[in-house]
Design a protein around this motif. Structure first.
Motif, PDB file in Angstrom:
ATOM      1  N   UNK A  27      29.008  45.351  28.856  1.00  0.00           N
ATOM      2  CA  UNK A  27      27.393  46.445  29.722  1.00  0.00           C
ATOM      3  C   UNK A  27      28.123  47.654  29.199  1.00  0.00           C
ATOM      4  N   UNK A  28      29.741  47.725  30.131  1.00  0.00           N
ATOM      5  CA  UNK A  28      29.975  49.190  30.115  1.00  0.00           C
ATOM      6  C   UNK A  28      29.986  49.508  28.813  1.00  0.00           C
ATOM      7  N   UNK A  40      33.074  37.638  34.899  1.00  0.00           N
ATOM      8  CA  UNK A  40      31.725  38.708  35.498  1.00  0.00           C
ATOM      9  C   UNK A  40      32.223  39.413  34.859  1.00  0.00           C
ATOM     10  N   UNK A  41      33.292  39.588  34.696  1.00  0.00           N
ATOM     11  CA  UNK A  41      34.003  41.145  34.004  1.00  0.00           C
ATOM     12  C   UNK A  41      33.897  41.275  32.850  1.00  0.00           C
ATOM     13  N   UNK A  42      33.891  40.449  32.164  1.00  0.00           N
ATOM     14  CA  UNK A  42      33.335  40.627  30.653  1.00  0.00           C
ATOM     15  C   UNK A  42      32.295  40.140  30.288  1.00  0.00           C
ATOM     16  N   UNK A  43      31.139  39.967  31.530  1.00  0.00           N
ATOM     17  CA  UNK A  43      30.225  40.092  30.950  1.00  0.00           C
ATOM     18  C   UNK A  43      29.846  42.143  31.916  1.00  0.00           C
ATOM     19  N   UNK A  46      34.741  37.437  18.719  1.00  0.00           N
ATOM     20  CA  UNK A  46      33.697  37.872  20.400  1.00  0.00           C
ATOM     21  C   UNK A  46      33.792  38.903  20.601  1.00  0.00           C
ATOM     22  N   UNK A  47      34.639  39.558  20.479  1.00  0.00           N
ATOM     23  CA  UNK A  47      34.697  41.379  21.177  1.00  0.00           C
ATOM     24  C   UNK A  47      33.754  42.467  20.461  1.00  0.00           C
ATOM     25  N   UNK A  48      33.735  42.023  18.919  1.00  0.00           N
ATOM     26  CA  UNK A  48      32.677  42.759  17.934  1.00  0.00           C
ATOM     27  C   UNK A  48      31.115  42.789  18.913  1.00  0.00           C
ATOM     28  N   UNK A  49      31.175  41.512  19.232  1.00  0.00           N
ATOM     29  CA  UNK A  49      29.833  42.080  20.290  1.00  0.00           C
ATOM     30  C   UNK A  49      29.372  41.753  20.894  1.00  0.00           C
ATOM     31  N   UNK A  50      30.783  42.573  21.983  1.00  0.00           N
ATOM     32  CA  UNK A  50      30.510  43.484  23.169  1.00  0.00           C
ATOM     33  C   UNK A  50      31.488  44.497  23.516  1.00  0.00           C
ATOM     34  N   UNK A  63      29.405  34.243  32.655  1.00  0.00           N
ATOM     35  CA  UNK A  63      29.508  35.326  33.710  1.00  0.00           C
ATOM     36  C   UNK A  63      28.942  34.106  35.153  1.00  0.00           C
ATOM     37  N   UNK A  64      28.170  33.404  35.402  1.00  0.00           N
ATOM     38  CA  UNK A  64      28.001  32.706  36.675  1.00  0.00           C
ATOM     39  C   UNK A  64      28.040  31.602  36.692  1.00  0.00           C
ATOM     40  N   UNK A  65      27.976  31.073  35.452  1.00  0.00           N
ATOM     41  CA  UNK A  65      28.577  29.222  35.579  1.00  0.00           C
ATOM     42  C   UNK A  65      30.309  29.978  36.112  1.00  0.00           C
TER      43      UNK A  65
END
Lengths: 433, 433
Positions: B280-281, B273-276, A309-313, B87-89
């Protein structure tokens, strides 16, 4: 590979042997003689897996409260009171479990959440018709954890309306003679004591972890057997001690500028194990003062990452970003897999995928990541578990607890207190009163 | 408070104004004129919420595929392809949702997991009798993401056995003319295009996020309205621009030694939402090279923390440990709560708890934490959301995307690429073939 795990470090850190650590390991080894049942110091937590009495007490309560009719065990606890049980449960049963009908299952109430409480309450409304189907296990070392007491009060009120004998379905796990213990005595609940020097984050092999897990049908004898094997190994005075080197490595990594340890598990079911280890590392090593009272702001920040999963983030940051992490890559052999169909509307768009087992695809991804860590010369260690089993989890968790204690000794901090947790509580208490 | 959020910084960092950032904000503001429907540069992602056509296309597919009979929407995607929708769901529906019977619900398949796939397959076996009850939304920008193609192949085979018209229940969201797009055309699936310059982590206001959310009954018009309001604000050239200062602050924090940004959400439903935001960061700022090609190993590592849960595991480190984090405390007013009973077996063991609303208890905990951050003089900012709603989430997510773009400009890195993600893939590809 025998059931268990192998650890292989990959780094060029210099890890000098520490006489203080030698002495500490010697002290712990000396405690082990006749350790069972004696809990005099915090390090005694390491000997819980050898304590037949702890296991027998949990099993005896299990015989009393668990029948074939049991559907749900609600663990009400937060932090060290639920992270160990949740780690093992999610690892062995998967996180999609709440949707599945079979087996008594664990559900967790930790923080206060209207949505979570309502969802649980609706579930019980629909599926719990009599009290034998449900069991409440409230876990709080102090016995006065605000969130747990509040969640208990809400659940108790709701269930008591429909199940007048709900008091017969409550087991409290707490320090002997805490306010919770006394309330349990008064109301005739089941009671399980946490040995006094055993702190939350070191309590998974006490009733805190063992009771809910065995109630859910998990083989806790095998879990303790794995841990007991490791307990023998981590008290070894020589180089075969599997916790010594990893502690020295993390210490060296911190000194060479690593401010984070990245716990990178290659199984989504191990995310909760990561959260257990995250507390263990953060709370045991993150200290304002060292053992002499000097202000040091010590500590290393644990990250939990999940492959693939986190490879993609996160992989872009891990490979390209600052070189400020020591990484533990954790992968188990998969005994189960699904064969990807050779036919189907997308069968030809990713070369090499059709006909493969999903476990082989995950292995290929894991090996790609392992190679990239080496290519970037990022300091890391590889933990290869024979399989995700009670036995291997017991070994792994005991190993991590010992490693963290040894690392605290090298850092000259107290692994067993958490004084700064009080920093927010005084204002909170004032506002509540 | 109007629907939306307030941000209040608490630190003594010096945040000089940057002419380069002024110019960049000017460029983005200039793009906005007639932005709708034009996707020429990566920053166009900020204008997705203004694009009526994107929304109308998603709604049109919704009309075709969503009926009162729909029970499950399976989102097959990983990283930027599912984190926004999840995140939203989760924020609006809660994470215990899979156990609840009502509403069409989203289920997510990201990495390959035998346990997760089996659990989902069993669920569908038990609860999906005809094809109108299920919808598969495969999301992959490239169209060739290995995990998503494999998960699709497994699910397709399983469902096709029982539902011969399953091909009529598939919508693919991908780049126009990707291999996935072409397969969709061939098999008559629904198709939704991702504008070319919109990367996964900036795609929540494209069909990637909008389609599954609207299919699940979430008010995506309101979600986009909140984001559109923020879009106007973050293109403002003056000091009212809400993204400029937070970007300058994080930049100053990094320069003063913060290697981490701690996203501390005080609602368990906001963990996704945190994982989104974590992606991003991490992926936008974690870079081996700067825009001139110089090796810099830039970046800041995001942490996701959840209140009150992590107070019982991470607070000791956060308050006592190294001062190497900038923290964002994020708290929403709760419109729903449960009143803690005044009577009950544990009613007298935590003073001030009985009779309180759970939301008031969480507020008291939040205020204790906020006071402790101030007492320790730890650099942080407070985000207070009016409530967790589609509108406020739209505002928040647009705000964070703009802040990260502005921060990348200050750091002189490319916010939109992720070259190091390839570092593990060459070995993986070789092993698969």
């Amino acid at each position: 590979m025998k059931e268990g795990f192998t650890y292989t470090p990959h780094h060029d850190l210099v890890t000098p042997s520490s006489p203080a650590l030698d002495a500490y390991i010697g002290e712990i080894a000396a405690m082990k003689e006749g350790a069972a049942g004696k809990y005099s110091v915090h390090e005694s937590s390491l000997f819980l897996p050898l304590d037949e009495k702890i296991l027998a007490e949990a099993e005896s309560q299990g015989e009393k409260y668990v029948s074939a009719q049991l559907r749900y065990i609600v663990v009400i606890g937060i932090g060290g009171s639920n992270l160990g049980a949740k780690a093992v449960y999610d690892a062995l049963r998967g996180t999609y479990d709440p949707a599945r009908p079979q087996k008594p299952k664990l559900v967790f109430l930790d923080t206060l959440s209207h949505d979570t409480f309502r969802a649980l309450d609706e579930l019980f409304e629909a599926r719990v018709e009599h009290s034998e189907q449900v069991l409440i296990n409230i876990v709080s070392k102090s016995g006065t954890t605000a969130e747990s007491v509040a969640n208990f009060a809400l659940l108790y009120r709701s269930l008591a309306k429909r199940l007048p004998d709900i008091a017969s379905r409550i087991v409290a796990t707490t320090d002997r003679d805490s306010l919770l213990w006394k309330a349990g005595e008064k109301h005739g609940w089941g009671l399980l004591a946490i040995p006094l020097p055993v702190g939350g984050r070191f309590s998974v092999f006490s009733a805190v972890g063992l009771f809910p897990l065995l109630a859910a049908g998990i083989d806790v004898r095998e879990f303790c057997r794995g841990a007991a094997e490791m307990c023998r190994a981590i008290t070894s005075p020589d180089e075969t001690n599997p916790a010594r080197r990893p502690a020295e490595e993390l210490f060296a990594a911190m000194r060479s500028g690593c401010s984070m340890v990245n716990l990178f598990y290659f199984h989504p079911e191990l995310e909760s194990l990561g959260k257990w280890e995250r507390q263990l590392i953060a709370e045991s090593l993150g200290k304002e003062k060292d053992v002499t009272g000097k202000t040091v702001h010590a500590g290393i920040t644990p990250l939990v990452s999940i492959g693939s999963t986190d490879l993609h983030s996160m992989a872009q940051l891990y490979f390209g970003g600052p070189r400020d992490k020591f990484t533990l890559l954790i992968r188990a052999s998969e005994t189960k897999g699904d064969r990807i169909p050779e036919e189907g509307p997308l069968s030809d768009i990713v070369p090499g995928l059709a006909g493969k087992e999903t476990s082989a695809v995950m292995d290929a991804i894991y090996r790609g990541v392992s190679a990239a860590y080496k290519a970037h010369a990022l300091p890391h260690g590889e933990v290869l578990l024979s399989t995700v089993s009670s036995h291997a989890l017991g070994q792994y968790m005991e190993w991590r607890m010992a490693t963290v204690m040894y690392l605290a000794k090298l850092m000259k901090v107290n692994a067993f207190d958490q004084p700064n947790v009080e920093d927010y509580k005084s204002v909170t208490k004032k506002l509540l009163q």
